[in-house]
Scaffold this motif. Structure first.
Motif, mmCIF file in Angstrom:
data_model
loop_
_atom_site.group_PDB
_atom_site.id
_atom_site.type_symbol
_atom_site.label_atom_id
_atom_site.label_comp_id
_atom_site.label_asym_id
_atom_site.label_seq_id
_atom_site.Cartn_x
_atom_site.Cartn_y
_atom_site.Cartn_z
ATOM 1 N N ASN A 1 40.885 57.172 55.820
ATOM 2 C CA ASN A 1 42.085 56.196 56.006
ATOM 3 C C ASN A 1 42.111 55.780 57.411
ATOM 4 O OD1 ASN A 1 42.836 58.502 53.996
ATOM 5 N ND2 ASN A 1 43.946 56.815 53.699
ATOM 6 N N LEU A 2 42.630 54.596 57.607
ATOM 7 C CA LEU A 2 42.913 54.058 58.791
ATOM 8 C C LEU A 2 44.465 54.681 59.171
ATOM 9 C CD1 LEU A 2 42.135 50.200 58.663
ATOM 10 C CD2 LEU A 2 40.781 52.156 59.497
ATOM 11 N N PRO B 1 35.569 54.125 51.856
ATOM 12 C CA PRO B 1 34.151 54.820 52.579
ATOM 13 C C PRO B 1 34.292 54.513 54.149
ATOM 14 C CG PRO B 1 33.518 53.644 50.419
ATOM 15 C CD PRO B 1 34.941 53.566 50.882
ATOM 16 N N PHE B 2 33.654 55.283 54.836
ATOM 17 C CA PHE B 2 33.700 55.083 56.339
ATOM 18 C C PHE B 2 33.389 53.782 56.588
ATOM 19 C CE2 PHE B 2 32.034 55.563 60.746
ATOM 20 C CZ PHE B 2 33.220 56.119 61.349
ATOM 21 N N TYR B 3 32.249 53.450 56.103
ATOM 22 C CA TYR B 3 31.534 52.061 56.495
ATOM 23 C C TYR B 3 32.751 50.977 56.219
ATOM 24 C CZ TYR B 3 28.760 48.088 56.549
ATOM 25 O OH TYR B 3 28.105 46.815 56.666
ATOM 26 N N ILE B 4 33.237 50.892 55.176
ATOM 27 C CA ILE B 4 34.463 49.830 54.738
ATOM 28 C C ILE B 4 35.580 50.003 56.082
ATOM 29 C CG2 ILE B 4 36.001 48.887 53.149
ATOM 30 C CD1 ILE B 4 32.952 48.941 52.279
ATOM 31 N N GLY C 1 31.488 64.586 68.576
ATOM 32 C CA GLY C 1 30.874 64.554 67.246
ATOM 33 C C GLY C 1 31.024 63.275 66.663
ATOM 34 N N GLU C 2 30.359 62.797 65.849
ATOM 35 C CA GLU C 2 30.846 61.397 65.420
ATOM 36 C C GLU C 2 30.491 61.189 63.641
ATOM 37 O OE1 GLU C 2 28.516 57.977 67.163
ATOM 38 O OE2 GLU C 2 27.000 59.374 66.937
ATOM 39 N N TRP C 3 31.272 60.314 63.085
ATOM 40 C CA TRP C 3 31.079 60.003 61.870
ATOM 41 C C TRP C 3 30.237 58.771 61.617
ATOM 42 C CZ3 TRP C 3 32.678 63.636 58.831
ATOM 43 C CH2 TRP C 3 33.741 64.504 59.013
ATOM 44 N N LEU C 4 29.466 58.769 60.926
ATOM 45 C CA LEU C 4 28.451 57.555 60.782
ATOM 46 C C LEU C 4 28.397 57.050 59.345
ATOM 47 C CD1 LEU C 4 25.128 58.906 62.475
ATOM 48 C CD2 LEU C 4 26.647 56.987 63.274
ATOM 49 N N SER C 5 28.435 55.938 58.934
ATOM 50 C CA SER C 5 28.122 55.417 57.575
ATOM 51 C C SER C 5 26.638 55.729 57.517
ATOM 52 C CB SER C 5 28.664 53.981 57.370
ATOM 53 O OG SER C 5 27.533 53.200 57.484
ATOM 54 N N LEU D 1 27.896 54.000 51.361
ATOM 55 C CA LEU D 1 29.216 54.673 50.797
ATOM 56 C C LEU D 1 29.607 55.883 51.226
ATOM 57 C CD1 LEU D 1 29.979 53.223 47.412
ATOM 58 C CD2 LEU D 1 30.300 51.846 49.507
ATOM 59 N N ASN D 2 28.499 56.631 51.645
ATOM 60 C CA ASN D 2 28.529 57.923 52.097
ATOM 61 C C ASN D 2 28.762 58.095 53.649
ATOM 62 O OD1 ASN D 2 25.664 58.434 50.097
ATOM 63 N ND2 ASN D 2 27.642 58.945 49.523
ATOM 64 N N THR D 3 29.146 59.150 54.233
ATOM 65 C CA THR D 3 29.007 59.561 55.576
ATOM 66 C C THR D 3 28.269 60.674 55.987
ATOM 67 O OG1 THR D 3 31.531 59.020 54.971
ATOM 68 C CG2 THR D 3 30.980 59.457 57.300
#
Ligand SMILES: [Zn+2]
Ligand SMILES: [Zn+2]
Ligand SMILES: [Zn+2]
Lengths: 625, 281
Positions: free
Chosen positions: A4-5, A35-38, A169-173, A217-219
């Motif tokens: 979420n934003l 999804p994270f990418y969006i 750490g980081e989230w990546l699409s 769509l995966n992270t």
């Protein structure tokens, strides 16, 4: 896994996992989760509007600072962007404040068991940091990690987000798109499959699917937590990482110190290196050179005399060295002293090989020579574990699961399938190696490309000519052999009658490896031989055989007298007193490289250094010569 | 393997080549570098003109002259010679009209006919699971003509295609509804309009159907599928194909058919990619 934003009290936008914990403070969250990418794209759009707005006010050159947008403006901007989006406009979007969310979140919070004491909390975090260090994790991995460390998935997400907030750490699409197209964030593949999702364009990577399917769509969660801090490539969401950094508490410093302490404890308990055999003079020399390469921080200038002429050796720090060792020269052991040094200097070491057989062959040898080492073994068939280990042995594919994780990588049989010519794995190695790390390539048959690299001075070359017991590679004998060895053709019986005396003869010296050119020949040949030689133990295997590992394990123990196989055994697997027969050596599948490798299986041990390699074919081919 | 299909292909290839040649001459290196991806694309395109692409079976990767599937896989998963149970779509022995379940009235009710393309097992099951769980909806387009041919030769032409809706939460996670993807293939392949937006709606998240019997499933589904307000009038008296990926007990199809018939849809024909196989006893 959705995100979420979140708009915080200082009007900054963050991306947070939908199932994770929402931080304290006066904020609002945009629903539903996406999804994270969006989410990243939405954030980028807002960022662009910021800079576009400031460009228009370019007249004032000194006014660099972006004009802060009002909370309501940001909210409105995001909603209007969503309204104009071809796919996202279908969703019902709303900003929710903490108050309206509190009830639902409290319900969820009850499910999460809260660690009772500070100490326990600290222990959990240290454990999490150690298990994720240098790793790239998918949703499935995070769930497995939770099971392994007895935490719920939500708790794991919470721990991840904590690291992300601190920039560690980081989230990546899974896949990202730029003007050139999509790129897989795990293996670097750009030839991906595109499709249309309910969120708009999406893509799936076909290349690294063996590590679990991955789409845009995966992270992925990637740990940036190691001594040589990685640079954050992810400029799009940097706001996400930096904004809440300034409030690292004292507890946190304690935890980090603790983490470093636990980590260096690897080094405190000295890694014992007790080789069970002595190296030959040639091996010793090579081992010393590799050790000095690993130790080196200054440029080195050794170039093999063969290439010295006409080529200026580039002065500069070299990351790579190529060990060109004759087949059976004992190149693996040559690496051990350097590995021992690295381990005792608190470095992380990876030994990667393209085939599982080689990994299963090397792991016990390492365990024998390094009795108190915590060894991590990763192959496609072993279950994924997150136990921290200082030395990892893995198949080359598994490298894609690591990020900035190793100081030293040994890459065995670099020219063998599937590494040779595989861009994704080269990319993976680049990612898995720390910025200051080094690579040692080991090969018996260097590719023209790698020799070119040596010539251009991009890589050091080391040669190791002799076999480790001092005996030369057996010169393979070519025996004229008429009759079609294809078991589906009628005259296989005739062929076998010709073959029997040879088997008798070689069988006296040791177990025989019978190489055939095709998988479909293996089982018929095993049956035929069992028929004609009922008193002998005969087995066979091929690359897709589900029992392969077990059979090869037994073969190594000496359970079989005759073993029929395709070229699976051709590289890297050693066992005593082996003799080799190659059936249909003129078959097009056997090139020079594979024939040399097969002959190299012969007699690879100290007790029985001699042996015979027989190439059977009706005529010679250039490869046999 | 150089097989020319027809001359227009060659001409197009040559034109593509000239187009690039001109860019090479005019542009200098930087443009050439920028054009690299386009160049690769065009080369791939040119190859498709000059070579007959090698066809491999979608399920076993053996080369197949027959088309999408090799003869072995056709026999193992699609049984072209076997009839389908008219009531639930299952593959049944020759000379039978209904499967044993449907004969004793345990099958789905309210559908005018159901057909399954293949048997839900082995590599075909894996194909469908890859589509659903491994983010590979793009695989479906490879079977579109095979599916289209099968559908039009077994079902009467409808007015509309209606896919079985997917739970909101699963749709959000997966990013697509496989039934909708299949329906849009048929729209493209057979020229039958896909009813949009989907008049059938999942009202709430149903617990998973796995491991439940038919009666339990029906109970489970009660009141979970609703109708989009305002669409009822347009569908009155229509014939529709109801599309889903697989059917096991037929409960979902029955439930959707019930909702459709309630608002006056005249005929509902079910079409799925896979169902069970009943062997002769
Ligand atoms: Zn990939
Ligand atoms: Zn097939
Ligand atoms: Zn039936």
């Amino acid at each position: 896994m959705h995100f979420n934003l979140l708009l915080d009290q200082s009007d900054k936008v963050h991306i947070i996992p939908s199932q994770g914990e929402i931080p304290e403070g006066d904020w609002e969250v945009l629903y539903p989760g996406i999804p994270f990418y969006i989410a990243q794209e939405l954030l980028r759009e807002i960022d662009n509007e910021y800079s576009w707005g400031s460009k228009r006010k370019k007249r004032n050159l000194f006014r660099r600072k972006k004009e802060a947008m009002e909370k309501s403006t940001i909210k409105r901007k995001i909603l209007s962007n969503l309204k104009n989006h071809p796919s996202l406009s279908k969703f019902t979007w709303q900003w929710m404040s903490k108050k309206s969310l509190k009830e639902t979140k409290e319900e969820e919070a009850e499910k999460v068991k809260i660690p009772t004491s500070m100490e326990e909390k600290e222990k959990i975090k240290v454990d999490f940091l150690r298990r994720t260090e240098g790793r790239v994790l998918t949703k499935g991995d995070l769930q497995r990690l939770g099971q392994e460390s007895n935490l719920s998935y939500i708790e794991i997400l919470k721990l991840c987000q904590e690291q992300v907030n601190e920039g560690k750490g980081e989230w990546l699409s899974g896949l990202e798109r730029n003007r050139m197209g999509w790129r897989c964030q795990r293996c670097g593949e750009t030839k991906v499959e595109e499709w249309i999702s309910i969120y708009g364009r999406a893509a799936t990577c076909p290349s690294c699917a063996s590590l679990g399917s991955l789409s845009s769509l995966n992270t992925l969660y990637r740990s940036l937590n190691n001594q040589n801090k990685a640079t954050n490539e992810n400029n799009g969401v940097s706001r996400n990482n930096t904004s809440r950094n300034n409030t690292i508490s004292r507890d946190d410093v304690v935890i980090r110190n603790k983490f470093n302490e636990v980590n260096t404890s690897f080094a405190k308990s000295k890694i014992i290196f007790s080789p069970r055999w002595e190296l030959t003079p040639a091996q010793k020399k090579a081992a010393e050179e590799i050790l000095s390469f690993v130790k080196s921080e200054e440029p080195q200038g050794q170039v093999n005399s063969l290439f010295e002429k006409g080529f200026q050796h580039k002065k500069g720090f070299q990351k790579e060295i190529l060990l060109w060792a004759a087949c059976g020269a004992g190149k693996t052991e040559v690496c051990f002293p350097a590995a021992a040094w690295a381990l005792n200097n608190n470095q992380k070491v990876l030994f990667a090989a393209p085939r599982q057989d080689v990994v299963w062959d090397i792991a016990p040898r390492l365990e024998g020579d390094f009795p108190n080492l915590s060894l991590g073994v990763h192959t496609g068939t072993s279950p994924q574990r997150f136990t921290p280990s200082q030395f990892v042995v893995a198949t080359t594919h598994q490298i894609l699961r690591f990020y900035q994780a190793f100081d030293l990588i040994f890459l065995d049989e670099m020219d063998a399938f599937p590494y040779y010519g595989n861009k994704a794995l080269a990319w993976g190695i680049e990612k898995a190696l720390k910025d200051t790390g080094k690579i040692v390539y080991l090969t018996a048959t260097p590719s023209p490309e790698s020799l070119q690299k040596v010539k251009r001075g991009k890589m050091q070359l080391l040669t190791l000519p002799a076999r480790h017991h001092g005996h030369p590679i057996p010169v393979p004998q070519w025996k004229k052999f008429t009759g079609n060895p294809d078991p589906r053709q009628g005259n296989a019986e005739k062929v076998i009658k010709n073959l029997l005396p040879r088997i008798e003869e070689l069988g006296k010296a040791g177990p025989i490896l019978l190489f055939v050119p095709q998988i479909s020949w293996v089982n018929p040949w095993v049956q035929l031989l069992q028929e004609f030689l009922p008193q002998r133990s005969i087995e066979g295997s091929f690359s897709s055989d589900p029992n392969r590992r077990e059979k090869i394990e037994n073969l190594r123990k000496g359970s079989f007298q005759l073993f029929v196989c395709t070229s699976i055994l051709e590289r890297g697997v050693t066992f005593p007193r082996a003799q080799v027969i190659v059936l249909g050596a003129d078959h097009e599948i056997f090139d020079e490289r594979s024939l040399v490798q097969m002959a190299g299986r012969v007699g690879r041990s100290r007790e029985c250094p001699t042996g015979t390699a027989l190439f059977l074919a009706p005529k010679t081919t250039p490869a046999i010569k | 393997m150089l097989q020319t299909k027809d001359y227009s292909g060659i001409r197009a290839g040559i034109n593509a080549y000239y187009f690039l040649e001109v860019y090479f001459l005019r542009g200098g290196m930087s443009v050439v570098a920028k054009l690299e991806p386009i160049w690769q694309e065009l080369k791939a395109l040119a190859r498709t003109f000059f070579y007959t692409p090698e066809k491999n079976c979608l399920l076993c990767e053996k080369s197949s002259a027959e088309g999408e599937f090799c003869l072995d896989c056709l026999e193992e998963y699609f049984y072209p010679e076997l009839p389908r149970c008219v009531n639930c779509g299952k593959l049944i022995p020759k000379e039978q009209i209904k499967c044993t379940d449907c004969q004793v009235g345990k099958g789905p009710r309210g559908l005018d006919k159901v057909i399954a393309l293949g048997y839900y097992g082995g590599a075909w099951r894996e194909f469908i699971q890859n589509v659903k769980y491994k983010a590979q909806p793009y695989q479906l387009k490879k079977i579109s003509s095979f599916l289209g041919n099968f559908a039009i030769s077994h079902l009467p032409p409808p007015h509309y295609l209606i896919p079985v809706p997917l739970h909101q939460e699963r749709l959000a996670e997966r990013g697509f509804n496989q039934a909708e993807e299949i329906a849009s293939l048929l729209q493209w392949e057979c020229g039958i309009p896909l009813y949009s937006p989907n008049p059938l709606q999942r009202l709430e998240n149903t617990p998973s159907q796995v491991g439940l019997g038919r009666e339990e499933r029906l109970q489970n589904l009660k009141g979970t599928i609703g109708f989009l307000p305002g669409e009822a009038e347009k569908l009155k008296g229509a014939k529709v194909w109801l599309i889903d990926d697989i059917t096991t007990t037929g409960a979902t199809l029955e439930h959707c058919a019930y909702e459709l018939k309630k608002i006056g849809v005249k005929k509902v024909f079910g079409l799925v990619l896979a169902a069970g196989l009943e062997k002769r006893k």
